[in-house]
Design a protein around this motif. Sequence first.
Motif, PDB file in Angstrom:
ATOM      1  N   THR A 186       0.828  -1.204   0.000  1.00  0.00           N
ATOM      2  CA  THR A 186       0.000   0.000   0.000  1.00  0.00           C
ATOM      3  C   THR A 186       0.861   1.252   0.000  1.00  0.00           C
ATOM      4  OG1 THR A 186      -1.808  -1.128   1.164  1.00  0.00           O
ATOM      5  CG2 THR A 186      -1.743   1.269   1.310  1.00  0.00           C
ATOM      6  N   ALA A 187       1.914   1.262   0.814  1.00  0.00           N
ATOM      7  CA  ALA A 187       2.803   2.421   0.877  1.00  0.00           C
ATOM      8  C   ALA A 187       3.459   2.686  -0.473  1.00  0.00           C
ATOM      9  CB  ALA A 187       3.871   2.199   1.948  1.00  0.00           C
ATOM     10  N   LEU A 188       3.847   1.610  -1.163  1.00  0.00           N
ATOM     11  CA  LEU A 188       4.517   1.773  -2.456  1.00  0.00           C
ATOM     12  C   LEU A 188       3.555   2.281  -3.522  1.00  0.00           C
ATOM     13  CD1 LEU A 188       7.082   1.481  -4.121  1.00  0.00           C
ATOM     14  CD2 LEU A 188       6.487  -0.900  -4.527  1.00  0.00           C
ATOM     15  N   VAL A 189       2.345   1.729  -3.552  1.00  0.00           N
ATOM     16  CA  VAL A 189       1.373   2.175  -4.550  1.00  0.00           C
ATOM     17  C   VAL A 189       0.999   3.639  -4.306  1.00  0.00           C
ATOM     18  CG1 VAL A 189      -0.970   1.858  -5.436  1.00  0.00           C
ATOM     19  CG2 VAL A 189       0.470  -0.137  -4.986  1.00  0.00           C
ATOM     20  N   TYR A 190       0.793   3.993  -3.038  1.00  0.00           N
ATOM     21  CA  TYR A 190       0.479   5.387  -2.739  1.00  0.00           C
ATOM     22  C   TYR A 190       1.644   6.312  -3.086  1.00  0.00           C
ATOM     23  CZ  TYR A 190      -4.166   5.446  -0.628  1.00  0.00           C
ATOM     24  OH  TYR A 190      -5.522   5.414  -0.442  1.00  0.00           O
ATOM     25  N   ASP A 191       2.858   5.852  -2.895  1.00  0.00           N
ATOM     26  CA  ASP A 191       4.018   6.661  -3.255  1.00  0.00           C
ATOM     27  C   ASP A 191       4.017   6.957  -4.757  1.00  0.00           C
ATOM     28  OD1 ASP A 191       6.761   7.770  -2.410  1.00  0.00           O
ATOM     29  OD2 ASP A 191       7.301   6.416  -4.045  1.00  0.00           O
ATOM     30  N   ARG A 192       3.647   5.968  -5.542  1.00  0.00           N
ATOM     31  CA  ARG A 192       3.565   6.175  -6.994  1.00  0.00           C
ATOM     32  C   ARG A 192       2.452   7.146  -7.363  1.00  0.00           C
ATOM     33  NH1 ARG A 192       4.241  -0.275  -8.488  1.00  0.00           N
ATOM     34  NH2 ARG A 192       6.524  -0.336  -8.372  1.00  0.00           N
ATOM     35  N   LEU A 193       1.444   7.251  -6.488  1.00  0.00           N
ATOM     36  CA  LEU A 193       0.355   8.199  -6.706  1.00  0.00           C
ATOM     37  C   LEU A 193       0.662   9.558  -6.080  1.00  0.00           C
ATOM     38  CD1 LEU A 193      -2.703   5.851  -6.000  1.00  0.00           C
ATOM     39  CD2 LEU A 193      -1.838   6.591  -8.228  1.00  0.00           C
ATOM     40  N   ARG A 194       1.878   9.719  -5.562  1.00  0.00           N
ATOM     41  CA  ARG A 194       2.358  10.970  -4.965  1.00  0.00           C
ATOM     42  C   ARG A 194       1.697  11.273  -3.621  1.00  0.00           C
ATOM     43  NH1 ARG A 194       5.294   9.715  -8.491  1.00  0.00           N
ATOM     44  NH2 ARG A 194       6.191  11.027 -10.130  1.00  0.00           N
ATOM     45  N   PHE A 195       1.404  10.204  -2.864  1.00  0.00           N
ATOM     46  CA  PHE A 195       0.932  10.358  -1.494  1.00  0.00           C
ATOM     47  C   PHE A 195       1.925   9.662  -0.567  1.00  0.00           C
ATOM     48  CE2 PHE A 195      -3.164  10.492  -3.820  1.00  0.00           C
ATOM     49  CZ  PHE A 195      -3.647  11.705  -3.364  1.00  0.00           C
ATOM     50  N   SER A 196       2.070  10.205   0.637  1.00  0.00           N
ATOM     51  CA  SER A 196       2.923   9.584   1.647  1.00  0.00           C
ATOM     52  C   SER A 196       2.045   9.019   2.753  1.00  0.00           C
ATOM     53  CB  SER A 196       3.892  10.619   2.240  1.00  0.00           C
ATOM     54  OG  SER A 196       4.632  10.067   3.309  1.00  0.00           O
ATOM     55  N   VAL A 197       2.234   7.734   3.062  1.00  0.00           N
ATOM     56  CA  VAL A 197       1.432   7.072   4.089  1.00  0.00           C
ATOM     57  C   VAL A 197       2.269   6.917   5.353  1.00  0.00           C
ATOM     58  CG1 VAL A 197       0.180   4.991   4.746  1.00  0.00           C
ATOM     59  CG2 VAL A 197       0.026   5.851   2.394  1.00  0.00           C
ATOM     60  N   GLU A 198       1.794   7.495   6.427  1.00  0.00           N
ATOM     61  CA  GLU A 198       2.432   7.385   7.739  1.00  0.00           C
ATOM     62  C   GLU A 198       1.962   6.086   8.397  1.00  0.00           C
ATOM     63  OE1 GLU A 198       2.631  10.021  11.867  1.00  0.00           O
ATOM     64  OE2 GLU A 198       1.538  10.746  10.107  1.00  0.00           O
ATOM     65  N   ARG A 254     -10.462   1.625   3.084  1.00  0.00           N
ATOM     66  CA  ARG A 254     -10.084   0.224   3.302  1.00  0.00           C
ATOM     67  C   ARG A 254      -9.439  -0.295   2.018  1.00  0.00           C
ATOM     68  NH1 ARG A 254     -11.012  -2.102   7.776  1.00  0.00           N
ATOM     69  NH2 ARG A 254     -12.338  -1.094   9.345  1.00  0.00           N
ATOM     70  N   VAL A 255      -8.178  -0.675   2.136  1.00  0.00           N
ATOM     71  CA  VAL A 255      -7.376  -1.075   0.981  1.00  0.00           C
ATOM     72  C   VAL A 255      -7.246  -2.587   0.940  1.00  0.00           C
ATOM     73  CG1 VAL A 255      -5.112  -0.892  -0.117  1.00  0.00           C
ATOM     74  CG2 VAL A 255      -6.104   1.090   1.035  1.00  0.00           C
ATOM     75  N   THR A 256      -7.445  -3.142  -0.239  1.00  0.00           N
ATOM     76  CA  THR A 256      -7.271  -4.576  -0.462  1.00  0.00           C
ATOM     77  C   THR A 256      -6.279  -4.785  -1.600  1.00  0.00           C
ATOM     78  OG1 THR A 256      -9.061  -4.694  -2.076  1.00  0.00           O
ATOM     79  CG2 THR A 256      -9.662  -5.015   0.256  1.00  0.00           C
ATOM     80  N   ASP A 257      -5.802  -6.008  -1.744  1.00  0.00           N
ATOM     81  CA  ASP A 257      -4.921  -6.316  -2.862  1.00  0.00           C
ATOM     82  C   ASP A 257      -5.603  -6.029  -4.194  1.00  0.00           C
ATOM     83  OD1 ASP A 257      -2.229  -7.154  -2.393  1.00  0.00           O
ATOM     84  OD2 ASP A 257      -2.978  -8.934  -1.386  1.00  0.00           O
ATOM     85  N   ASP A 258      -6.886  -6.343  -4.270  1.00  0.00           N
ATOM     86  CA  ASP A 258      -7.621  -6.102  -5.507  1.00  0.00           C
ATOM     87  C   ASP A 258      -7.633  -4.613  -5.848  1.00  0.00           C
ATOM     88  OD1 ASP A 258      -9.517  -7.006  -7.675  1.00  0.00           O
ATOM     89  OD2 ASP A 258     -10.837  -5.626  -6.593  1.00  0.00           O
TER      90      ASP A 258
END
Length: 285
Positions: A186-198, A254-258
């Motif tokens: 999730t952190a990596l996908v959000y990083d690609r979307l230009r968001f940082s997850v704490e 709520r984040v899932t693999d899908d």
Amino acid sequence: MAELDVFATSHARRLGLSDADLRAAVNAQSLVRLKRGWYTAQSLPWPADRHRLLAGIEHAARPDTVPSHYSAAILLGLPVFRPDWATVHLMRTTHGAPQNRDGLVIHKQVASFDQPNVALAVAQTALLCPVSGLMAYDAALHSRLLGTDDFASVIGALEGWTGRANLAVVRRLGDGRRESALESRTALVYDRLRFSVEPQFAVPGTAYIADGRIRGTTVLIECDGDGKYVDQRAVLAEKSRENEIRALGWSMIRVTDDMLDRPRLLYARTQTALRDASISAVPAA
């Protein structure tokens, strides 16, 4: 045979078993054929279980190698993301040319490494796949198998290797506070979307710890992997906690693999959550 992790056809023949006996045992599902000439009586409920045995067979036949890349990570019990389970990766511990054939890749030696090394295994895993690399790195940090300095120290040894750009991403995002492979992805996908997850964010004024928060916002992230809530009472309790959190002005995704497989959908839901969130009243981190 049941007491052996793996055994070869030659061993079975010495015990009086014929090829027909082995085929019958495989058909009866009392044996599993791992590869030509190799079997196990173990139950293999997960692909990683089979891969561990395959890696052991290939390594034992080549004492001048060590398991590498995701094969080493799997042997260490670290999570990886959708690897080629049928292919074992080894690294030479002496000089020699790399080899690549069906079911086996033998990589050339990295610098002077001639023993298994956790940091190197994680870095090599990242060379092939940044998702697997971050999953393995976070898990290794979380379990204290390595530290951030250990990982940084091996990056220089991989100068010029294909996939090296992944190492900087994994190093930047790595965080031992994450508690699951899904949180890492999730952190990596959000990083690609230009968001940082704490990660593992403690919601102020509550006893609730979310899997993450989009930094600087009131949007929380919960990672729902398979089997996270198998008890119906736990589902209801979680729903009640979620309602309480929302009543305090927080939004939740709520984040899932899908969903991670469909980043455009994740991005759209995140933008909706940001619009709905009380961004003007961001609690202190």
